[in-house]
Design a protein around this motif. Structure first.
Motif, PDB file in Angstrom:
ATOM      1  N   ASN A  43      39.190  38.532  27.652  1.00 23.33           N
ATOM      2  CA  ASN A  43      37.789  38.466  28.079  1.00 23.33           C
ATOM      3  C   ASN A  43      36.866  38.959  26.948  1.00 23.33           C
ATOM      4  O   ASN A  43      36.043  39.830  27.131  1.00 23.33           O
ATOM      5  N   PHE A 129      33.892  36.911  31.780  1.00 20.02           N
ATOM      6  CA  PHE A 129      32.499  37.207  32.117  1.00 20.02           C
ATOM      7  C   PHE A 129      31.725  37.890  30.993  1.00 20.02           C
ATOM      8  O   PHE A 129      30.528  38.090  31.107  1.00 20.02           O
ATOM      9  N   TRP A 271      33.582  40.799  43.831  1.00 24.12           N
ATOM     10  CA  TRP A 271      33.907  40.691  42.415  1.00 24.12           C
ATOM     11  C   TRP A 271      33.148  39.543  41.743  1.00 24.12           C
ATOM     12  O   TRP A 271      32.610  39.706  40.652  1.00 24.12           O
ATOM     13  N   MET A 275      30.707  40.390  38.629  1.00 22.01           N
ATOM     14  CA  MET A 275      31.000  39.955  37.261  1.00 22.01           C
ATOM     15  C   MET A 275      29.894  39.059  36.722  1.00 22.01           C
ATOM     16  O   MET A 275      29.613  39.046  35.519  1.00 22.01           O
ATOM     17  N   LYS A 325      40.291  44.497  37.982  1.00 20.09           N
ATOM     18  CA  LYS A 325      39.343  43.529  37.424  1.00 20.09           C
ATOM     19  C   LYS A 325      38.251  44.199  36.600  1.00 20.09           C
ATOM     20  O   LYS A 325      37.832  43.685  35.565  1.00 20.09           O
ATOM     21  N   HIS A 326      37.770  45.351  37.046  1.00 25.59           N
ATOM     22  CA  HIS A 326      36.662  46.016  36.361  1.00 25.59           C
ATOM     23  C   HIS A 326      37.027  46.400  34.925  1.00 25.59           C
ATOM     24  O   HIS A 326      36.154  46.473  34.058  1.00 25.59           O
TER      25      HIS A 326
END
Length: 786
Positions: A43, A129, A271, A275, A325-326
């Motif tokens: 990412n 993102f 989420w 994001m 995810k964070h």
């Protein structure tokens, strides 16, 4: 003790990920930490530009609060713009208002440009993102923007260079109204916005049209994830995973456009919403906080369990997947040192516990489950805050104390409701909403879903005022006049003379840095609309104004005080040694500071060891602290930004500034040599709190934090030996309850000893999981500078 034996000595005591993680979660967690070993998914930042010769994809005024990168900001702007993938705007769009252009560009990137990847085994999807997106200016806007930006940057650089502080229009640091978006879906928000478009005010309607345009892009991206999930299911030979993938596809075709009805749907919707705020604002997530998640997620879990759709283990695994995810925000930087990420983290703060509207305890089964998840995961993000108050159940307080003891203290920011609410009331926020506050970023208190408070936009070095008072308004390092002429300090007859000079210099510094920040606030309001984020902030649709332009229901800017303890102890030293006891003269003070104590060792020792120190429950020092605190925080509240009408408020979050402004601040009369770091947050000067944590807490409590509604960064360190058994953990719980009566608004606890930290420095690979609290954030210790 050798490196190997040092590591072994602490092997059983370091907080680490649970051995009982499911295979799925353990694999995903390990994969997250393997940045270079997962080339199929990183990412990293993706710049997108319009291709115009005047385009820019990076707003420098967003990052002037990070002194260590200031020299590189222009290079970032140029390189990101040069590397940007072209997403052209049509000529017709260039004739539209800027907000429409921004929304159209966001929509195109989200619908067609963001890569779609689903990781093996994950249950919550959405991973690409990190972006840098075009500001979408037309040629004349770009020219005006660059002129104003250049003028602001010149002022910001000078503020930083001299050590006054820094300021900027910082992204993030807000709690979007995720709770409402989950309940009604983006479709419900769009219908409400469209109902406001009456044609009576074309300018406001144009902005509302931009919000709708941004909203309608989101289900397209979610649909792309649904298609990818179905595609993977078609290739999957594992029946269980095939069913999971089809389930993920079904969920992605529903949320976040439609309301969520199950915990899995709520987490996936949350989420996606979260994001994409990071995507629009073009940064990797600083201060973007989901708020009181245990309050608004609990009904989904409760209903799932009542219907037999989910058990506690299933809910726990879903939350663990959501936690992971964070952390992918850190791919923005790649792997640094021995850990994925950077030192500070991005502060995606979740809040647990606290009181309800009636003042009763609001903790629930989700609160307890999330405490388990926090202990399971040993991750930087999302950063947990727990709100404590007089009615917090003893068993919950004990659980928090146990976690602090087991995990080196690092998991938590502890917030104290009664004091926090008192400050927000003083600030002027509505009485019926105060109970529902939550911190953002590191520890900054705001209301949820309707409040943009610029919580770290201004950071002021309070200790600089002492230097200027000692040198009649001149910066000691350069000789340049910075503040007003307040007189030769050698001629001061009383302590009040000196204190008045410090206050005049401090007022001048405050005025100067606020004026500079007002420029940044105006630039952002005019040239950097964020229609997608505005869609999720209460008040923007009704006002027809972007959140950057003051469209939220509540709008503020915040000045954070740096080096408070250093300033207090300096005032106390001059008062005691010069005016109360006459042990030295004011000339000796000035001479010693001028020489950085070389040849003035006796004066140095007197200043360091024979004067009252803040942090020891000493009324002499603490009343000076209270007076200084009230003076500068009340002065701050008199300022506002003309461009947006935002009022200013105060807080104490020194972030890393207490270190970096040490070399730009002359020696101080508390016995600190020039160049050495300053004090942190609302904390006493390091090493000067000699009467234990209770005295430390009482000193902070005497300040009256009501006039610093943003919150205060108060960190204490305890030896692990103090928490060696359940009896001592109970004592910590009792201390936390007492802190709520006597202390400030927020507390962080480190449970570490110097030997553990030295062992980690010597053998960082064996201490990769060692998390510590710094100044409102947790960090992996081995990634910190020595």
């Amino acid at each position: 003790m050798g490196n190997e034996s040092s590591a072994k000595a602490y092997a059983g005591t370091l907080w680490h990920a649970s051995d009982n993680l499911s295979d799925r979660v353990a694999r995903l967690r390990n994969e997250y930490f393997s940045f270079w070993d997962r080339p199929y998914f990183r990412n990293e930042v993706m710049p997108f530009g319009t291709g115009s010769e005047w385009d820019s994809v990076f707003a420098i005024h967003n990052w002037t609060i990070v002194p260590e990168v200031i020299p590189f900001l222009k290079a970032y702007e140029d390189s990101l713009t040069a590397c940007a993938r072209t997403v052209p705007l049509s000529n017709a769009l260039y004739r539209e208002p800027l907000a429409i252009r921004r929304a159209a560009f966001f929509a195109e990137v989200v619908k067609n440009q963001l890569p779609v990847r689903i990781l093996e085994g994950e249950l919550i999807v959405g991973g690409q993102f990190n972006t840098a997106m075009s500001l979408t200016h037309n040629k004349s806007e770009a020219s005006e923007y660059r002129r104003l930006e250049s003028d602001f940057i010149e002022k910001a650089y000078e503020l930083d260079r001299i050590g006054i502080g820094n300021c900027g229009a910082v992204p993030g640091h807000i709690i979007p109204d995720y709770r409402r978006a989950l309940r009604v879906g983006l479709k419900g928000l769009v219908h409400e916005i469209e109902a406001l478009m009456t044609g009576e005010d074309p300018e406001k309607d144009a902005f509302r049209r931009a919000m709708v345009l941004a909203a309608r892009a989101v289900p397209v991206l979610a649909g792309r994830y649904a298609d990818e999930s179905d595609k993977l299911a078609g290739k999957c030979g594992d029946g269980r995973r095939k069913d999971e993938l089809h389930g993920i596809a079904r969920i992605c075709r529903k949320v976040p456009w439609e309301p969520a009805e199950t915990l899995h749907e709520a987490l996936q919707s949350l989420w996606f919403l979260h994001m994409l705020v990071m995507t629009e604002e073009g940064y990797p997530g600083p201060g973007l906080s989901p708020g009181r998640v245990d309050q608004y997620l609990y009904p989904y879990m409760k209903e799932d369990m009542a219907a037999g759709r989910l058990d506690r283990d299933g809910a726990r695994e879903l939350l663990q997947c959501w936690f992971l995810k964070h952390n992918y925000a850190y791919d923005y930087q790649g792997r640094v040192g021995n850990n994925q990420g950077i030192t500070a983290g991005y502060g995606q703060l979740i809040t647990l516990g606290g009181m309800d509207e009636q003042g009763n305890d609001a903790s629930n089964d989700m609160t307890w489950l999330l405490l388990d998840v926090i202990e399971d995961m040993n991750l930087l993000e999302p950063k947990p805050n727990i709100r404590l108050h007089r009615k917090t159940p003893p068993e919950l307080l004990r659980r928090v104390a146990q976690l602090i003891a087991r995990a080196q203290g690092s998991p938590f920011l502890l917030n104290f409701d009664e004091h926090s609410i008192e400050g927000l009331r003083w600030q002027g926020l509505p009485e019926d909403e105060l109970w529902d506050y939550a911190p953002v970023g590191c520890l900054e208190n705001t209301l949820q879903g309707c409040d943009r408070s610029g919580t770290v936009d201004v950071n002021l070095n309070l200790a600089k005022s002492v230097e200027l008072a000692l040198f009649n308004g001149k910066d000691h390092g350069t000789g340049v006049r910075v503040g007003p002429e307040t007189g030769d300090p050698i001629g001061f007859k009383t302590y009040s003379d000196f204190e008045d000079a410090v206050k005049k210099q401090l007022s001048s510094l405050l005025d100067r840095i606020v004026r500079a920040n007002n420029q940044a606030d105006g630039i952002r309001a005019r040239f950097q609309p964020t229609p997608y984020l505005s869609l999720l902030v209460g008040g923007c649709a009704e006002s027809g104004k972007d959140v950057t332009a003051g469209g939220a229901r509540h709008n503020y800017l915040t000045v954070e005080g740096i080096a408070f303890g250093t300033t207090v102890d300096s005032l106390a030293a001059v008062k005691h040694l010069v005016f109360d006891t006459g042990r030295i003269t004011m000339k000796e003070v000035v001479d010693a500071i001028s020489a950085n104590f070389k040849g003035h060792e006796k004066t140095l020792m007197l200043m360091r060891n024979k004067t009252p120190k803040y942090g020891n429950d000493d009324d002499g020092a603490d009343m000076i602290a209270r007076e200084l605190h009230r003076f500068w925080t009340e002065a701050t509240a008199s300022h506002y930004s003309p461009a947006t009408g935002k009022k200013y408020r105060s807080g104490y979050l020194s972030w890393n500034y207490w270190v970096c402004y040490g070399p730009r601040t002359a020696a101080t009369p508390d016995g600190r040599p020039g160049g050495r770091f300053l004090s942190n947050g609302s904390c006493p000067v390091t090493g000067m709190d000699r009467n234990g944590p209770t005295a430390n807490a009482r000193s902070v409590g005497k300040l009256g934090m009501v006039t610093a509604p943003n919150g205060d960064s108060h960190t204490i360190s305890l030896s692990p030996s103090l928490l060696r058994d359940e009896v001592h953990v109970e004592k910590l719980a009792a201390f936390l309850a007492a802190y709520n009566e006597e202390g400030g608004t927020a507390l962080q606890v480190n449970v570490i000893d110097p030997d553990m930290l030295r062992a980690a420095q010597a053998d960082p690979d064996e201490f990769r999981n060692l998390l510590v609290r710094v100044t409102g954030y947790n960090a992996y210790f081995v990634t910190l500078g020595k």
